[in-house]
Design a protein around this motif. Structure first.
Motif, PDB file in Angstrom:
ATOM      1  N   SER A 342      70.466  70.299  90.693  1.00  0.00           N
ATOM      2  CA  SER A 342      71.546  71.292  90.634  1.00  0.00           C
ATOM      3  C   SER A 342      72.477  71.000  89.461  1.00  0.00           C
ATOM      4  O   SER A 342      72.525  69.870  88.942  1.00  0.00           O
ATOM      5  CB  SER A 342      72.347  71.292  91.938  1.00  0.00           C
ATOM      6  N   GLY A 343      73.223  72.011  89.059  1.00  0.00           N
ATOM      7  CA  GLY A 343      74.181  71.845  87.968  1.00  0.00           C
ATOM      8  C   GLY A 343      75.243  70.815  88.285  1.00  0.00           C
ATOM      9  O   GLY A 343      75.638  70.016  87.429  1.00  0.00           O
ATOM     10  N   LYS A 344      75.740  70.830  89.569  1.00  0.00           N
ATOM     11  CA  LYS A 344      76.790  69.883  89.967  1.00  0.00           C
ATOM     12  C   LYS A 344      76.264  68.447  89.963  1.00  0.00           C
ATOM     13  O   LYS A 344      76.973  67.510  89.583  1.00  0.00           O
ATOM     14  CB  LYS A 344      77.337  70.253  91.340  1.00  0.00           C
ATOM     15  N   ALA A 345      75.009  68.270  90.363  1.00  0.00           N
ATOM     16  CA  ALA A 345      74.405  66.933  90.335  1.00  0.00           C
ATOM     17  C   ALA A 345      74.269  66.444  88.896  1.00  0.00           C
ATOM     18  O   ALA A 345      74.532  65.272  88.589  1.00  0.00           O
ATOM     19  CB  ALA A 345      73.038  66.959  91.018  1.00  0.00           C
ATOM     20  N   LEU A 346      73.891  67.362  88.018  1.00  0.00           N
ATOM     21  CA  LEU A 346      73.752  67.010  86.603  1.00  0.00           C
ATOM     22  C   LEU A 346      75.109  66.660  85.999  1.00  0.00           C
ATOM     23  O   LEU A 346      75.216  65.735  85.176  1.00  0.00           O
ATOM     24  CB  LEU A 346      73.113  68.170  85.838  1.00  0.00           C
ATOM     25  N   ASP A 347      76.151  67.346  86.431  1.00  0.00           N
ATOM     26  CA  ASP A 347      77.517  67.049  85.956  1.00  0.00           C
ATOM     27  C   ASP A 347      77.911  65.619  86.320  1.00  0.00           C
ATOM     28  O   ASP A 347      78.563  64.921  85.538  1.00  0.00           O
ATOM     29  CB  ASP A 347      78.525  68.027  86.549  1.00  0.00           C
ATOM     30  N   ILE A 348      77.515  65.197  87.522  1.00  0.00           N
ATOM     31  CA  ILE A 348      77.830  63.829  87.957  1.00  0.00           C
ATOM     32  C   ILE A 348      77.112  62.812  87.061  1.00  0.00           C
ATOM     33  O   ILE A 348      77.691  61.793  86.663  1.00  0.00           O
ATOM     34  CB  ILE A 348      77.437  63.633  89.440  1.00  0.00           C
ATOM     35  N   LEU A 349      75.862  63.111  86.745  1.00  0.00           N
ATOM     36  CA  LEU A 349      75.107  62.223  85.850  1.00  0.00           C
ATOM     37  C   LEU A 349      75.744  62.186  84.462  1.00  0.00           C
ATOM     38  O   LEU A 349      75.809  61.132  83.823  1.00  0.00           O
ATOM     39  CB  LEU A 349      73.647  62.689  85.743  1.00  0.00           C
ATOM     40  N   ASP A 377      70.943  67.535  94.797  1.00  0.00           N
ATOM     41  CA  ASP A 377      72.294  68.075  94.669  1.00  0.00           C
ATOM     42  C   ASP A 377      73.331  66.960  94.726  1.00  0.00           C
ATOM     43  O   ASP A 377      72.981  65.769  94.770  1.00  0.00           O
ATOM     44  CB  ASP A 377      72.563  69.127  95.748  1.00  0.00           C
ATOM     45  N   GLU A 378      74.611  67.343  94.758  1.00  0.00           N
ATOM     46  CA  GLU A 378      75.680  66.344  94.715  1.00  0.00           C
ATOM     47  C   GLU A 378      75.697  65.450  95.955  1.00  0.00           C
ATOM     48  O   GLU A 378      76.167  64.312  95.912  1.00  0.00           O
ATOM     49  CB  GLU A 378      77.057  67.002  94.523  1.00  0.00           C
ATOM     50  N   MET A 381      73.706  62.504  95.260  1.00  0.00           N
ATOM     51  CA  MET A 381      74.348  61.633  94.293  1.00  0.00           C
ATOM     52  C   MET A 381      75.284  60.624  94.954  1.00  0.00           C
ATOM     53  O   MET A 381      75.559  59.561  94.398  1.00  0.00           O
ATOM     54  CB  MET A 381      75.142  62.462  93.278  1.00  0.00           C
ATOM     55  N   LYS A 382      75.764  60.944  96.158  1.00  0.00           N
ATOM     56  CA  LYS A 382      76.698  60.062  96.848  1.00  0.00           C
ATOM     57  C   LYS A 382      76.057  58.716  97.190  1.00  0.00           C
ATOM     58  O   LYS A 382      76.752  57.733  97.469  1.00  0.00           O
ATOM     59  CB  LYS A 382      77.220  60.735  98.126  1.00  0.00           C
ATOM     60  N   LEU A 383      74.750  58.689  97.165  1.00  0.00           N
ATOM     61  CA  LEU A 383      74.032  57.427  97.423  1.00  0.00           C
ATOM     62  C   LEU A 383      74.234  56.429  96.287  1.00  0.00           C
ATOM     63  O   LEU A 383      74.078  55.232  96.479  1.00  0.00           O
ATOM     64  CB  LEU A 383      72.532  57.692  97.606  1.00  0.00           C
ATOM     65  N   TYR A 384      74.581  56.941  95.092  1.00  0.00           N
ATOM     66  CA  TYR A 384      74.606  56.073  93.904  1.00  0.00           C
ATOM     67  C   TYR A 384      75.931  56.054  93.170  1.00  0.00           C
ATOM     68  O   TYR A 384      76.216  55.134  92.409  1.00  0.00           O
ATOM     69  CB  TYR A 384      73.512  56.534  92.938  1.00  0.00           C
ATOM     70  N   PHE A 385      76.756  57.080  93.354  1.00  0.00           N
ATOM     71  CA  PHE A 385      77.994  57.145  92.564  1.00  0.00           C
ATOM     72  C   PHE A 385      79.200  57.332  93.487  1.00  0.00           C
ATOM     73  O   PHE A 385      79.103  57.945  94.519  1.00  0.00           O
ATOM     74  CB  PHE A 385      77.939  58.286  91.553  1.00  0.00           C
TER      75      PHE A 385
END
Length: 385
Positions: A342-349, A377-378, A381-385
């Motif tokens: 997702s775009g939001k997941a990519l933003d986190i990266l 999705d985001e 991402m909570k698993l890593y950031f």
């Protein structure tokens, strides 16, 4: 369909050989040449699978045809046909790289068996070429940032030369990838690419690893052993983390670069080597020189061309390309369907500073491929950031 050229000046022999081959396999496509000059024209114009080539022919003989094939580096098994008086010449052609030779009059079974082996050898060679192309994709340099474009431009200019290159950059930035690209785009690409991680080898063993040793050179040296310089002869030696090499080993590397020869540990015999050396380090070698930890003369020998690989945080515009590349390549490796992001997941990266650089990014994507949802999705991402 296998394409076979019969190069023979006697029409009757050409006819017999053609009949034998077409009876063996109707799918063989047979080409004929009455002299060496005509044979070379056909070799140039057709993608042949093997050649039956008489040694004694007008205009150009079989030896000249073989020489042409080898000089042009054409992948083509050459089976030489020799008369009774040409056996010695036939043996010489084997030394030149001929696949085999057949004596006149040809033994039918031996002839057909030799052709079958030549064709299967050619098939195997083509498969190996395809495999090499697949392997080379492993070292694909992904990115369109200005920093990566500059590196690609330097590689394109430097790779065809024998200039030594020193690659600098943080751990995980892709220094090994740059070294592989330099080798694969060089004239040495068909020769070995040998990598030595200087940081991973104890200082007391690094000389033996690089230069080899003779039996009895030290307690565990129970037989002669060639080192990495010899293994890389004709190709490229990549000295990774060279900043961790001992000063004693540095002196020997310097001599190898200056004189193009080495000595195995425990021997005083010189061995000539033709090796292109590419080195890499995550250290500031100029600082190391000031602290007397690295030889200045070796630095200048190695750093003919300097390539600095930027940290991932300095080329964040490449992150979306890298993410898509890793998603696809990891999916292929694991034999699973690739995942979307997702775009939001990519933003986190994109917001992360990536202290571990590309290596860290790849590890995160691999974990997301295994544990994340079909569309990452985001929440994932909570698993890593």
């Amino acid at each position: 369909m296998a394409k076979i050229l019969i190069a023979e000046d006697e029409a009757s022999i050409r006819r017999v050989l053609k009949n034998i081959l077409t009876e063996e396999d109707s799918k063989f496509e047979i080409f004929e040449a009455k002299d060496g000059q005509e044979a070379i024209k056909i070799i140039e114009s057709e993608k042949l699978d093997t050649v039956l080539c008489d040694i004694k022919m007008p205009k150009k003989d079989g030896v000249e045809v073989l020489s042409y094939v080898k000089e042009q580096e054409i992948d083509l098994p050459m089976i030489m046909i020799s008369g009774h008086g040409d056996i010695e010449t036939a043996v010489e052609t084997m030394k030149m790289g001929a696949f085999d030779y057949i004596s006149k009059p040809p033994d039918l079974n031996r002839l057909l068996n030799t052709i079958r082996i030549a064709l299967s050898h050619n098939d195997l060679h083509q498969e190996n070429k395809k495999l090499r192309k697949k392997v080379s994709k492993k070292f694909k340099m992904v990115g369109e940032s200005e920093e990566i474009d500059q590196i690609k431009t330097i590689i394109a200019k430097v790779a065809p030369t024998d200039a030594r290159v020193l690659i600098t950059g943080q751990n995980g930035t892709g220094k090994e990838l740059v070294a592989n690209w330099l080798h694969e785009q060089s004239d040495r690409s068909k020769k070995p690419f040998i990598e030595v991680n200087c940081a991973a080898i104890p200082s007391e063993l690094i000389e033996s690893e690089l230069f080899g040793h003779v039996k009895g050179a030290f307690t565990s040296a129970n037989k002669d052993r060639a080192g990495k310089f010899e293994a890389a002869d004709g190709g490229t030696l990549f000295l990774d983390e060279i900043g961790d090499m001992s000063l004693k080993a540095q002196a020997k590397v310097l001599r190898a670069l200056q004189e193009h020869k080495i000595q195995r540990v425990g021997s005083d015999k010189d061995i000539k080597v033709d090796v292109r050396v590419i080195a890499a380090t995550n250290k500031d070698l100029k600082t190391e020189i000031k602290q007397s930890l690295f030889r200045e003369d070796l630095y200048h020998r190695l750093a003919v061309i300097l390539i600095n690989v930027p940290a991932l945080k300095d080329r964040k515009s490449d992150i979306p390309l890298l993410v898509n590349y890793f998603l696809e390549s990891i999916a292929k490796q694991q034999g699973v369907k690739t995942k979307a992001i997702s775009g939001k997941a990519l933003d986190i990266l994109m917001a992360h500073d990536w202290p571990g650089n590309i290596r860290e990014l790849r590890n995160v994507i691999e974990r997301l491929m295994i544990l994340g949802k079909q569309k990452i999705d985001e929440e994932d991402m909570k698993l890593y950031f």
